[in-house]
Design an enzyme around this catalytic site. Structure first.
Site, short mmCIF file in Angstrom:
data_model
loop_
_atom_site.label_atom_id
_atom_site.label_comp_id
_atom_site.label_asym_id
_atom_site.label_seq_id
_atom_site.Cartn_x
_atom_site.Cartn_y
_atom_site.Cartn_z
N GLY A 1 4.58 42.85 15.92
CA GLY A 1 4.04 41.94 15.68
C GLY A 1 2.62 41.71 15.89
O GLY A 1 1.72 43.07 15.33
N LEU A 2 0.88 41.01 16.54
CA LEU A 2 -0.18 40.78 16.26
C LEU A 2 -1.14 41.41 15.04
O LEU A 2 -1.44 42.67 15.32
CB LEU A 2 -0.32 41.97 17.73
CG LEU A 2 0.42 41.67 19.07
CD1 LEU A 2 0.51 42.86 20.31
CD2 LEU A 2 -0.28 40.45 20.02
N CYS A 3 -0.62 41.49 14.70
CA CYS A 3 -1.32 41.61 13.23
C CYS A 3 -1.53 40.52 12.54
O CYS A 3 -1.16 39.95 10.86
CB CYS A 3 -0.33 41.94 12.26
SG CYS A 3 0.95 41.99 11.73
N GLY A 4 -1.81 39.03 12.89
CA GLY A 4 -2.50 37.53 12.74
C GLY A 4 -1.12 37.32 11.33
O GLY A 4 -0.69 37.03 12.15
N ALA B 1 -4.51 44.14 8.51
CA ALA B 1 -3.93 42.76 9.34
C ALA B 1 -4.01 42.92 10.90
O ALA B 1 -4.94 41.92 11.42
CB ALA B 1 -2.72 41.52 9.13
#
Length: 290
Positions: free
Chosen positions: A89-92, A245
């Site tokens: 994760g951590l990609c908007g 992203a």
């Protein structure tokens, strides 16, 4: 009102977070260049391959001898959705946007009375889809240990899809991924791969070719490769989109952390000034009392 110690601890915590987000941004920027080059390098081959396949498909037309991968089973009752997202994760909104498009498509199919089956590629897509459509899952591909996506990974996914098609498990297959445009923009995309659909490029040359063996034999050999090519292209586009992203999201997070540090620092200085002022008042009052 928070104490000076609380404010100081909070400032240090936000500073630590900013270091992490800044480091993640730099790592994503380094990975983005390689992923973007790979995605852009694959596009000319994919476009040319599709152009050749479009010509072959047009020649075969609605022939009874056309391969099933091109003509289809004659039904669209059972739909297979292959949802491709990231493992991390951590990609908007990258993962969420792809899952949202796939969910919307699945809900429309279900509302139309179709049977839906779902295969996910990437942990984040599986988690997002399972919350609402867990009963329709038939498979998952884990690429956690894959450092750099290769054609062999796409071949493995394509082999699974083709095996299910040959076994009569579905009629139509659609892949969902994000097409990379730039660091800020990634377009969630749905692409039907079975039955194969090819769009003739507008600037394609109108050239006639003689094929040996015949078009049907060539299509029968190339169509499975076309599925693998489409999957590989989607994986490369996803890899570039994910890093773009993440780079954008971490840049925003770093700036937000900086703004929060500035606000907390102002609040800390005001609180410290108030404490010093109160201490001076107490000293002056005590001196006057004497």
């Amino acid at each position: 009102m928070p104490s000076l110690k609380d404010l100081k601890n909070r400032i240090e915590t936000v500073k630590s977070t900013r270091k992490i987000t800044k480091a993640m941004q730099m790592v994503a920027a380094a990975k983005l260049r390689r992923a973007q080059d790979a995605a852009e390098a694959s596009r000319p081959y994919t476009e040319r391959f599709n152009a050749v396949m479009a010509g072959l498909a047009a020649s075969v037309g609605g022939s009874d001898s056309a391969p099933t991968l091109l003509s289809g089973t004659g039904s669209d009752q059972v739909q297979l959705l292959i949802v491709m997202t990231a493992e991390r994760g951590l990609c908007g909104g990258f993962n969420g946007n792809i899952a949202k498009l796939a969910k919307s498509h699945a809900q429309k199919l279900l509302a139309a009375g179709k049977t839906v089956k779902i295969i996910t590629v990437g942990k984040k897509g599986r988690d997002a889809m399972k919350r609402d459509l867990g009963d329709y899952f038939v498979g998952h591909v884990d690429l956690t240990d894959v450092k750099r996506v290769g054609y062999a990974d796409a071949q493995g996914i394509a082999k699974d899809i083709l095996g299910r098609f040959d076994a009569g498990e579905f009629d139509v297959a659609t892949i969902f991924f994000a097409r990379f445009e730039n660091v800020v923009t990634q377009h969630p995309t749905a692409q039907q791969i079975i039955p194969a659909t090819f769009e003739q490029a507008e600037d394609a040359e109108a050239t006639l070719y003689d094929y040996e063996p015949g078009e049907e034999e060539i299509l029968a050999d190339l169509l499975p490769r076309g599925v693998a090519t489409a999957v590989f292209s989607a994986l490369l586009e996803n890899a570039a989109s994910e890093q773009g992203a993440r780079m954008s999201a971490m840049d925003n997070a770093t700036r937000n952390a900086g703004e929060m540090i500035d606000k907390l620092t102002i609040e800390f200085n005001r609180s410290r000034q108030a404490v010093i002022t109160n201490e001076l008042i107490e000293i002056i009052s005590g001196a006057e009392a004497l």
